[in-house]
Design a protein around this motif. Structure first.
Motif, mmCIF file in Angstrom:
data_model
loop_
_atom_site.group_PDB
_atom_site.id
_atom_site.type_symbol
_atom_site.label_atom_id
_atom_site.label_comp_id
_atom_site.label_asym_id
_atom_site.label_seq_id
_atom_site.Cartn_x
_atom_site.Cartn_y
_atom_site.Cartn_z
ATOM 1 N N ASP A 4 -3.967 7.646 1.581
ATOM 2 C CA ASP A 4 -2.826 6.779 1.320
ATOM 3 C C ASP A 4 -3.191 5.903 0.124
ATOM 4 O O ASP A 4 -4.040 5.031 0.236
ATOM 5 C CB ASP A 4 -2.549 5.924 2.556
ATOM 6 N N THR A 5 -2.595 6.156 -1.042
ATOM 7 C CA THR A 5 -2.974 5.417 -2.244
ATOM 8 C C THR A 5 -1.748 4.846 -2.950
ATOM 9 O O THR A 5 -1.374 5.314 -4.010
ATOM 10 C CB THR A 5 -3.739 6.318 -3.221
ATOM 11 N N GLY A 11 -1.287 -1.367 -2.191
ATOM 12 C CA GLY A 11 -2.431 -1.181 -1.297
ATOM 13 C C GLY A 11 -2.773 -2.459 -0.544
ATOM 14 O O GLY A 11 -3.060 -2.431 0.651
ATOM 15 N N PHE A 12 -2.722 -3.587 -1.239
ATOM 16 C CA PHE A 12 -2.962 -4.867 -0.571
ATOM 17 C C PHE A 12 -1.858 -5.139 0.436
ATOM 18 O O PHE A 12 -2.122 -5.585 1.555
ATOM 19 C CB PHE A 12 -3.014 -6.013 -1.582
ATOM 20 N N ASN A 14 0.031 -3.048 2.081
ATOM 21 C CA ASN A 14 -0.089 -2.185 3.258
ATOM 22 C C ASN A 14 -1.291 -2.543 4.118
ATOM 23 O O ASN A 14 -1.193 -2.605 5.338
ATOM 24 C CB ASN A 14 -0.195 -0.727 2.835
ATOM 25 N N ARG A 15 -2.422 -2.753 3.495
ATOM 26 C CA ARG A 15 -3.667 -2.932 4.245
ATOM 27 C C ARG A 15 -3.913 -4.350 4.744
ATOM 28 O O ARG A 15 -4.676 -4.540 5.687
ATOM 29 C CB ARG A 15 -4.863 -2.500 3.394
ATOM 30 N N LEU A 16 -3.299 -5.339 4.118
ATOM 31 C CA LEU A 16 -3.566 -6.735 4.500
ATOM 32 C C LEU A 16 -2.392 -7.396 5.214
ATOM 33 O O LEU A 16 -2.399 -8.603 5.436
ATOM 34 C CB LEU A 16 -3.962 -7.553 3.260
ATOM 35 N N LYS A 17 -1.420 -6.598 5.590
ATOM 36 C CA LYS A 17 -0.261 -7.143 6.308
ATOM 37 C C LYS A 17 -0.688 -7.851 7.591
ATOM 38 O O LYS A 17 -0.229 -8.948 7.892
ATOM 39 C CB LYS A 17 0.734 -6.033 6.626
ATOM 40 N N SER A 18 -1.591 -7.241 8.331
ATOM 41 C CA SER A 18 -2.035 -7.848 9.592
ATOM 42 C C SER A 18 -2.838 -9.127 9.359
ATOM 43 O O SER A 18 -2.942 -9.972 10.247
ATOM 44 C CB SER A 18 -2.860 -6.853 10.411
ATOM 45 N N ASN A 26 6.204 -3.433 -2.600
ATOM 46 C CA ASN A 26 4.802 -3.336 -3.002
ATOM 47 C C ASN A 26 4.384 -4.474 -3.925
ATOM 48 O O ASN A 26 3.461 -4.335 -4.709
ATOM 49 C CB ASN A 26 4.547 -2.004 -3.715
#
Length: 180
Positions: A4-5, A11-12, A14-18, A26
């Motif tokens: 997933d890129t 990327g931030f 998607n990956r840092l939502k939590s 985006n």
């Protein structure tokens, strides 16, 4: 394996939502609670400690206004990231949008601006910044002819003051990630 890129700041997002980062699609948002600025500030602090380089490239390309973000909100976020890097003793660098679209770099002449698409490096230096020539042709995203890279970056600009603010050229390669 397939990766997933998402490009750019996706990327931030998607990956840092939590972790609490707030995004508009985006694009990272300068949220009222300051969560996004705090998260990215921590990341910048960590990265700045790992790399001794004077410059720190923050991207800022293809920025705009994806609701509920506005261009003013994007500018506010970029200014806070520039200020963070300056506080860390780094010289911020970004793509031309940081100067010509959001205009976040206007108050920060130490920001190095990479021309890449709609603006020539000469426009960058006329606004008091150092520039890196990274324009689409011949330097960007997989143009096949390396022979075309051997060009006069100054392109006939005779003004020595302007030429002195051109730091050089940069080739960026397109990298495709997919199934192996």
């Amino acid at each position: 394996p397939e990766f997933d890129t998402p490009g750019h700041s996706g990327g931030f997002c998607n990956r840092l939502k939590s972790a609490g980062i707030v995004c508009c699609g985006n694009q990272i948002m300068d949220d009222a609670a300051g969560k996004s600025v705090a998260i990215m500030g921590k990341l910048f602090t960590e990265m700045a400690s790992l790399f001794p380089d004077e410059q720190f490239h923050i991207g800022c390309d293809e920025t705009g206004a994806t609701p509920p973000c506005t261009l003013a909100n994007t500018k506010s976020f970029e200014i806070k990231m520039i200020q963070k890097l300056l506080a860390l003793g780094k010289q911020p660098a970004g793509w031309e949008e940081v100067l010509f679209t959001t205009r976040a770099a206007l108050g920060f002449p130490s920001v190095v601006v990479h021309s890449w698409h709609h603006h020539h490096w000469e426009e960058v230096v006329e606004l008091g910044h150092h520039a890196v020539f990274s324009n689409l042709e011949p330097f960007y995203l997989g143009y096949p002819s390396y022979a075309k890279l051997w060009i006069d970056l100054t392109m006939g600009v005779a003004d020595a003051t302007k030429v002195a603010r051109l730091l050089g050229g940069e080739r960026s390669e397109e990298r495709r990630v997919g199934k192996e």
